[in-house]
Enzyme design. Structure first.
Site, PDB file in Angstrom:
ATOM      1  N   THR A  39      76.308  65.458  16.162  1.00  0.00           N
ATOM      2  CA  THR A  39      77.719  65.754  16.123  1.00  0.00           C
ATOM      3  C   THR A  39      78.608  65.451  15.154  1.00  0.00           C
ATOM      4  OG1 THR A  39      77.505  66.256  18.501  1.00  0.00           O
ATOM      5  CG2 THR A  39      79.665  66.168  17.769  1.00  0.00           C
TER       6      THR A  39
ATOM      7  N   THR B 157      73.766  61.940  19.308  1.00  0.00           N
ATOM      8  CA  THR B 157      73.838  60.808  20.414  1.00  0.00           C
ATOM      9  C   THR B 157      72.846  60.965  21.608  1.00  0.00           C
ATOM     10  OG1 THR B 157      75.582  62.111  21.760  1.00  0.00           O
ATOM     11  CG2 THR B 157      76.066  60.207  20.278  1.00  0.00           C
TER      12      THR B 157
HETATM   13  N1  ASP Z   1      73.554  67.239  20.943  1.00  0.00           N
HETATM   14  C1  ASP Z   1      74.364  66.410  19.869  1.00  0.00           C
HETATM   15  C2  ASP Z   1      72.877  65.745  19.021  1.00  0.00           C
HETATM   16  O1  ASP Z   1      72.703  64.775  19.704  1.00  0.00           O
HETATM   17  C3  ASP Z   1      74.861  65.328  20.658  1.00  0.00           C
HETATM   18  C4  ASP Z   1      75.641  64.410  19.858  1.00  0.00           C
HETATM   19  O2  ASP Z   1      75.590  64.312  18.598  1.00  0.00           O
HETATM   20  O3  ASP Z   1      76.819  63.816  20.495  1.00  0.00           O
HETATM   21  O4  ASP Z   1      72.814  66.033  18.029  1.00  0.00           O
END
Ligand code: ASP
Length: 323
Positions: free
Chosen positions: A12, A88
């Site tokens: 993200t 994340t």
């Molecule tokens: N779905 C995303 C990922 O892990 C969530 C994020 O980056 O916060 O790529």
């Protein structure tokens, strides 16, 4: 000025929100690259774009590639620190994998974002600035791979993503963060006393991670047994207990020479072989299950993967995992 290398891997933090459709999508160029002016006044920044992956697409093969990339970059130039940006969802796994693999002196910090770059309250740039501040700090060296988000510094072994949406998602439920960032300072107030380095160069082993549930039965365990597994990690109840119906198959799996590891599905406390009833921790330990204290299921799985890839025999693996 300190030399800091930023390695982008996706997530993200590198995405933008399509406001008319209400969905978050990867963008052609990294949205933070255009916003690094402030950082460039504080450190000599170089950027690398290694992957552009949502982190559910990240596998141990990518983690190994990233680890080797960091190793290679640090051999090429004396960076004071390396900052990895990452999605994340699997950030805690990549962080711990890097920690097991890397034997570098430079600070290695990993960060991400819960909100995409053009959302109100976007946290990506803020977290990146925090990560660079930690990477620059001489106190961050030799502390293992650090997770920096939301003004907190966590050790890669203990932090987990606790919320699917809050910017305060990364927590170390048992031990707390090892440091914090204020507007002016980086403060460390815990030291990670036990760190393990494992020398491995491949990630080929099949190690499922399963979670105990009330009523988990023999048929379920038989289904697992039919897979070509090299190891098995179970998140058991509480201190490491399972329904009695699972025990016979676990005994058979252990007898086949496959390492079965127990962690707790509770995110605080540790497993220990306390109960001697059928399926209790003592019963399982007596039948050859290895109890891993402190690590979550996904991290125990990575540690077992590294140990098996390193070619260690059972007794050595048991000694390391049960420490
Ligand atoms: N779905 C995303 C990922 O892990 C969530 C994020 O980056 O916060 O790529």
């Amino acid at each position: 000025m300190e030399k800091i290398l930023i390695i982008h891997t996706g997530g993200t933090i590198s995405m933008t929100e399509n406001q008319s459709l209400g969905i978050v999508v990867p963008s052609d160029s990294h949205p933070l690259s255009e916003n690094l002016a402030y950082l460039k006044q504080t450190a000599s920044i170089e950027e690398d774009h290694l992957f552009d992956l949502p982190s559910p697409h990240v596998t141990p093969t990518h983690m190994l590639k990233l680890a080797k990339h960091i190793e290679m970059k640090l051999k090429e130039k004396p960076y004071q620190g390396v900052v990895v940006t990452h999605g994340t969802d699997t950030l805690e796994e990549t962080a711990y994998f890097l920690d097991l693999y890397l034997t570098v002196d430079a600070a290695v910090v990993i960060t991400g974002a819960m909100r995409s770059s053009n959302e109100v309250g976007a946290d990506g740039l803020y977290n990146l600035i925090g990560a660079v501040r930690v990477a620059k700090d001489p106190e961050s060296m030799n502390k293992g791979v650090l997770v920096v988000m939301n003004d907190e510094i966590h050790s890669s072994a203990y932090c987990i993503k606790t919320s699917s949406s809050s910017v305060a998602t990364f927590q170390s439920p048992q031990f707390g963060p090892i440091g914090i960032l204020t507007k002016q300072e980086v403060y460390f107030y815990h030291k990670w006393i036990e760190r393990e380095k494992i020398h491995f160069q491949t990630v080929t082993k099949c190690i499922p991670l399963i979670k105990a549930f009330a009523g988990m039965d023999q048929a379920f365990m038989r289904a697992i047994q039919t897979l070509p597994i090299d190891g098995l990690v179970i998140e058991g109840f509480g201190q490491g207990n399972l329904p009695p119906e699972t025990v016979a198959v676990i005994e058979e799996i252990v007898a086949e020479g496959i390492i079965v590891v127990m962690v707790s599905r509770s995110f605080k406390g540790v497993v220990q072989p306390t109960y001697a009833y059928p399926g209790g921790g003592k019963d399982l330990k007596d039948k050859g299950v290895i109890f891993v204290k402190r690590l979550s299921g996904p991290k125990a799985r990575l540690k077992l993967l590294a140990l098996l890839e390193a070619g260690y025999h059972r007794a050595r693996i048991e000694a390391i995992l049960e420490k």
